[in-house]
Design a protein around this motif. Sequence first.
Motif, PDB file in Angstrom:
ATOM      1  N   ARG A  64     -38.960 -30.566 -47.697  1.00 32.60           N
ATOM      2  CA  ARG A  64     -38.184 -30.563 -46.484  1.00 32.60           C
ATOM      3  C   ARG A  64     -37.060 -29.812 -46.732  1.00 32.60           C
ATOM      4  NH1 ARG A  64     -37.449 -33.322 -42.050  1.00 32.60           N
ATOM      5  NH2 ARG A  64     -35.490 -33.277 -41.104  1.00 32.60           N
ATOM      6  N   GLU A  65     -36.484 -29.873 -48.147  1.00 31.39           N
ATOM      7  CA  GLU A  65     -35.316 -29.273 -48.257  1.00 31.39           C
ATOM      8  C   GLU A  65     -35.588 -27.550 -48.829  1.00 31.39           C
ATOM      9  OE1 GLU A  65     -31.838 -29.763 -48.060  1.00 31.39           O
ATOM     10  OE2 GLU A  65     -32.682 -31.516 -46.894  1.00 31.39           O
ATOM     11  N   HIS A  66     -36.831 -27.449 -49.538  1.00 30.48           N
ATOM     12  CA  HIS A  66     -37.172 -26.128 -49.559  1.00 30.48           C
ATOM     13  C   HIS A  66     -37.167 -25.290 -48.581  1.00 30.48           C
ATOM     14  CE1 HIS A  66     -39.368 -22.665 -51.335  1.00 30.48           C
ATOM     15  NE2 HIS A  66     -40.314 -23.093 -50.431  1.00 30.48           N
ATOM     16  N   LEU A  67     -38.084 -25.885 -47.333  1.00 33.18           N
ATOM     17  CA  LEU A  67     -38.260 -25.243 -46.106  1.00 33.18           C
ATOM     18  C   LEU A  67     -36.894 -25.060 -45.446  1.00 33.18           C
ATOM     19  CD1 LEU A  67     -41.553 -27.250 -44.772  1.00 33.18           C
ATOM     20  CD2 LEU A  67     -41.340 -24.999 -45.765  1.00 33.18           C
ATOM     21  N   LYS A  68     -36.210 -25.996 -45.405  1.00 32.85           N
ATOM     22  CA  LYS A  68     -34.825 -25.645 -44.817  1.00 32.85           C
ATOM     23  C   LYS A  68     -34.019 -24.407 -45.769  1.00 32.85           C
ATOM     24  CE  LYS A  68     -33.590 -30.017 -42.698  1.00 32.85           C
ATOM     25  NZ  LYS A  68     -32.306 -31.064 -42.849  1.00 32.85           N
ATOM     26  N   ARG A  69     -33.914 -24.357 -46.956  1.00 35.07           N
ATOM     27  CA  ARG A  69     -33.365 -23.334 -47.623  1.00 35.07           C
ATOM     28  C   ARG A  69     -34.189 -21.944 -47.289  1.00 35.07           C
ATOM     29  NH1 ARG A  69     -33.722 -26.713 -51.841  1.00 35.07           N
ATOM     30  NH2 ARG A  69     -35.344 -25.737 -52.764  1.00 35.07           N
ATOM     31  N   MET A  70     -35.464 -22.015 -47.180  1.00 35.19           N
ATOM     32  CA  MET A  70     -36.008 -20.806 -46.842  1.00 35.19           C
ATOM     33  C   MET A  70     -35.654 -20.353 -45.318  1.00 35.19           C
ATOM     34  SD  MET A  70     -37.631 -19.694 -49.505  1.00 35.19           S
ATOM     35  CE  MET A  70     -36.382 -20.413 -50.496  1.00 35.19           C
ATOM     36  N   GLU A  72     -32.723 -21.077 -43.502  1.00 31.37           N
ATOM     37  CA  GLU A  72     -31.335 -21.288 -43.130  1.00 31.37           C
ATOM     38  C   GLU A  72     -30.539 -19.923 -42.784  1.00 31.37           C
ATOM     39  OE1 GLU A  72     -28.691 -22.632 -46.245  1.00 31.37           O
ATOM     40  OE2 GLU A  72     -30.012 -21.367 -47.796  1.00 31.37           O
ATOM     41  N   TYR A  73     -31.135 -18.716 -43.094  1.00 31.16           N
ATOM     42  CA  TYR A  73     -30.798 -17.558 -42.605  1.00 31.16           C
ATOM     43  C   TYR A  73     -31.357 -16.755 -41.318  1.00 31.16           C
ATOM     44  CZ  TYR A  73     -27.980 -18.112 -46.870  1.00 31.16           C
ATOM     45  OH  TYR A  73     -27.140 -18.688 -47.906  1.00 31.16           O
ATOM     46  N   ALA A  74     -32.414 -17.473 -40.816  1.00 29.45           N
ATOM     47  CA  ALA A  74     -33.067 -16.898 -39.612  1.00 29.45           C
ATOM     48  C   ALA A  74     -32.211 -16.909 -38.625  1.00 29.45           C
ATOM     49  CB  ALA A  74     -34.261 -17.923 -39.388  1.00 29.45           C
ATOM     50  N   ALA A  75     -32.531 -16.146 -37.457  1.00 29.55           N
ATOM     51  CA  ALA A  75     -31.639 -16.082 -36.282  1.00 29.55           C
ATOM     52  C   ALA A  75     -31.674 -17.501 -35.585  1.00 29.55           C
ATOM     53  CB  ALA A  75     -32.218 -15.256 -35.572  1.00 29.55           C
ATOM     54  N   ASP A  76     -32.616 -18.305 -35.716  1.00 29.74           N
ATOM     55  CA  ASP A  76     -32.432 -19.571 -34.807  1.00 29.74           C
ATOM     56  C   ASP A  76     -32.911 -20.619 -36.320  1.00 29.74           C
ATOM     57  OD1 ASP A  76     -32.979 -22.075 -33.906  1.00 29.74           O
ATOM     58  OD2 ASP A  76     -34.752 -21.374 -32.710  1.00 29.74           O
ATOM     59  N   PRO A  77     -32.182 -20.861 -37.104  1.00 30.91           N
ATOM     60  CA  PRO A  77     -32.818 -21.649 -38.323  1.00 30.91           C
ATOM     61  C   PRO A  77     -33.523 -23.204 -37.843  1.00 30.91           C
ATOM     62  CG  PRO A  77     -30.328 -21.129 -38.558  1.00 30.91           C
ATOM     63  CD  PRO A  77     -30.724 -20.843 -36.985  1.00 30.91           C
ATOM     64  N   MET A  78     -33.142 -23.669 -36.939  1.00 31.62           N
ATOM     65  CA  MET A  78     -33.758 -25.016 -36.637  1.00 31.62           C
ATOM     66  C   MET A  78     -35.286 -24.845 -36.229  1.00 31.62           C
ATOM     67  SD  MET A  78     -34.201 -28.124 -36.811  1.00 31.62           S
ATOM     68  CE  MET A  78     -32.507 -28.726 -37.014  1.00 31.62           C
ATOM     69  N   GLY A  79     -35.379 -23.559 -35.479  1.00 29.81           N
ATOM     70  CA  GLY A  79     -36.726 -23.413 -34.734  1.00 29.81           C
ATOM     71  C   GLY A  79     -37.416 -22.552 -35.873  1.00 29.81           C
TER      72      GLY A  79
END
Length: 111
Positions: A64-70, A72-79
Amino acid sequence: QEAFVMQLIELCQGAFDMAGLELWVHPYRIVATGRTIGIIEMVRNAMSFDSLKKRPGYGTGGLREHLKRMTEYAADPMGAFKEAQRNFVRSLAAYSLMSYLFLFKDRHNGN
């Protein structure tokens, strides 16, 4: 043997699509150049789960944390995070189903 398995995976992807299942696999190309040798397609930006678990910081938050780190810099991080989770689950489900049905698996964790 490996080329046959890739053909089987391609057939499964077709069956998943025809059945309307949202399962995803990534068959890669294998060309036999002799009885015991061949060439396989490189899968770019891929990392084995074994390698991922050995990365610094993986142990505390897991996948889960790995996917969040990967994401986090997207235009829509949650999406992007939700899409990454969905893609992982779709792929894991597909390969798990095929492994169960056809009894194939990696020879070692590094794959």
